[in-house]
Design a protein around this motif. Structure first.
Motif, mmCIF file in Angstrom:
data_model
loop_
_atom_site.group_PDB
_atom_site.id
_atom_site.type_symbol
_atom_site.label_atom_id
_atom_site.label_comp_id
_atom_site.label_asym_id
_atom_site.label_seq_id
_atom_site.Cartn_x
_atom_site.Cartn_y
_atom_site.Cartn_z
ATOM 1 N N MET A 65 0.859 -1.165 0.000
ATOM 2 C CA MET A 65 0.000 0.000 0.000
ATOM 3 C C MET A 65 0.907 1.230 0.000
ATOM 4 N N PRO A 66 0.719 2.132 -0.920
ATOM 5 C CA PRO A 66 1.529 3.348 -0.957
ATOM 6 C C PRO A 66 1.295 4.210 0.284
ATOM 7 N N LEU A 67 2.317 4.947 0.658
ATOM 8 C CA LEU A 67 2.251 5.746 1.882
ATOM 9 C C LEU A 67 1.177 6.828 1.796
ATOM 10 N N ARG A 68 1.043 7.465 0.658
ATOM 11 C CA ARG A 68 0.046 8.532 0.507
ATOM 12 C C ARG A 68 -1.371 7.984 0.709
ATOM 13 N N PHE A 69 -1.645 6.834 0.124
ATOM 14 C CA PHE A 69 -2.954 6.192 0.293
ATOM 15 C C PHE A 69 -3.167 5.805 1.755
ATOM 16 N N PHE A 70 -2.103 5.309 2.396
ATOM 17 C CA PHE A 70 -2.211 4.938 3.805
ATOM 18 C C PHE A 70 -2.574 6.141 4.665
ATOM 19 N N TYR A 71 -1.939 7.292 4.414
ATOM 20 C CA TYR A 71 -2.246 8.475 5.217
ATOM 21 C C TYR A 71 -3.678 8.951 4.999
ATOM 22 N N ARG A 72 -4.179 8.850 3.797
ATOM 23 C CA ARG A 72 -5.579 9.231 3.555
ATOM 24 C C ARG A 72 -6.530 8.325 4.321
ATOM 25 N N VAL A 73 -6.269 7.032 4.260
ATOM 26 C CA VAL A 73 -7.120 6.086 4.995
ATOM 27 C C VAL A 73 -6.974 6.298 6.502
ATOM 28 N N VAL A 118 1.149 0.402 13.909
ATOM 29 C CA VAL A 118 1.759 -0.917 14.121
ATOM 30 C C VAL A 118 1.363 -1.866 12.987
ATOM 31 N N ALA A 119 0.112 -1.800 12.573
ATOM 32 C CA ALA A 119 -0.340 -2.656 11.473
ATOM 33 C C ALA A 119 0.384 -2.304 10.174
ATOM 34 N N TYR A 120 0.582 -1.025 9.907
ATOM 35 C CA TYR A 120 1.300 -0.618 8.695
ATOM 36 C C TYR A 120 2.758 -1.074 8.755
ATOM 37 N N PHE A 121 3.398 -0.909 9.892
ATOM 38 C CA PHE A 121 4.788 -1.339 10.055
ATOM 39 C C PHE A 121 4.907 -2.846 9.875
ATOM 40 N N ALA A 122 3.967 -3.601 10.434
ATOM 41 C CA ALA A 122 3.989 -5.056 10.279
ATOM 42 C C ALA A 122 3.780 -5.447 8.818
ATOM 43 N N SER A 123 2.932 -4.745 8.110
ATOM 44 C CA SER A 123 2.717 -5.075 6.700
ATOM 45 C C SER A 123 3.956 -4.769 5.867
ATOM 46 N N VAL A 124 4.683 -3.706 6.196
ATOM 47 C CA VAL A 124 5.931 -3.401 5.488
ATOM 48 C C VAL A 124 6.971 -4.485 5.770
ATOM 49 N N LEU A 125 7.088 -4.901 7.021
ATOM 50 C CA LEU A 125 8.016 -5.988 7.344
ATOM 51 C C LEU A 125 7.642 -7.275 6.628
ATOM 52 N N PHE A 126 6.346 -7.560 6.535
ATOM 53 C CA PHE A 126 5.904 -8.762 5.823
ATOM 54 C C PHE A 126 6.267 -8.686 4.345
ATOM 55 N N LEU A 127 6.089 -7.516 3.729
ATOM 56 C CA LEU A 127 6.440 -7.369 2.323
ATOM 57 C C LEU A 127 7.936 -7.525 2.098
ATOM 58 N N ILE A 128 8.748 -7.003 3.005
ATOM 59 C CA ILE A 128 10.198 -7.164 2.897
ATOM 60 C C ILE A 128 10.569 -8.630 3.034
ATOM 61 N N TRP A 129 9.965 -9.320 3.984
ATOM 62 C CA TRP A 129 10.255 -10.740 4.185
ATOM 63 C C TRP A 129 9.838 -11.551 2.971
ATOM 64 N N ARG A 130 8.662 -11.243 2.417
ATOM 65 C CA ARG A 130 8.166 -11.988 1.265
ATOM 66 C C ARG A 130 9.026 -11.743 0.037
ATOM 67 N N SER A 131 9.493 -10.519 -0.160
ATOM 68 C CA SER A 131 10.348 -10.252 -1.316
ATOM 69 C C SER A 131 11.697 -10.941 -1.154
ATOM 70 N N GLY A 132 12.196 -11.041 0.066
ATOM 71 C CA GLY A 132 13.443 -11.765 0.301
ATOM 72 C C GLY A 132 13.289 -13.244 0.018
ATOM 73 N N CYS A 133 12.166 -13.821 0.419
ATOM 74 C CA CYS A 133 11.914 -15.245 0.132
ATOM 75 C C CYS A 133 11.776 -15.475 -1.360
ATOM 76 N N ALA A 134 11.112 -14.570 -2.054
ATOM 77 C CA ALA A 134 10.918 -14.726 -3.494
ATOM 78 C C ALA A 134 12.246 -14.616 -4.232
#
Length: 105
Positions: free
Chosen positions: A1-9, A44-60
């Motif tokens: 999720m882009p940061l700008r969209f996250f801030y709007r939500v 916290v949810a946004y930070f966890a989702s960023v960490l998950f995306l980093i982990w998933r890209s590393g696995c891929a």
């Protein structure tokens, strides 16, 4: 999720939360506390989702490297691994250094 969209939500959720709590309790203190708690939970949810995306890209990327490595090896026993090549190069270098050192007085 882009940061700008996250801030709007984030602002939409926080404002609707604040209005809902104010109309339910008519307390500014409750509005501030629940809005801060909601803000912290969303951060916290946004930070966890960023960490998950980093982990998933590393696995891929690791899976892609493994697939590329195994795709290039046609016969497993016929090609030396990279470690063997480095060991052979370092052994050759050691032999050359020993030969040069024996020539020196």
């Amino acid at each position: 999720m882009p940061l700008r969209f996250f801030y709007r939500v984030l602002w939409l959720v926080l404002c609707s939360n604040a209005l809902t709590v104010y109309f339910a309790s008519h307390s500014i203190r409750a509005v501030v506390v629940t809005t801060l708690a909601c803000w912290l939970l969303l951060q916290v949810a946004y930070f966890a989702s960023v960490l998950f995306l980093i982990w998933r890209s590393g696995c891929a990327s690791r899976a892609g490297q493994r697939a590329e490595h195994f795709g290039n090896c046609k016969d497993v026993g016929s090609q030396p691994s990279d470690d063997d090549a480095v060991t052979n190069e370092s052994a050759d270098l050691l032999h050359q250094m020993l030969a040069i050192s024996m020539l020196l007085p």
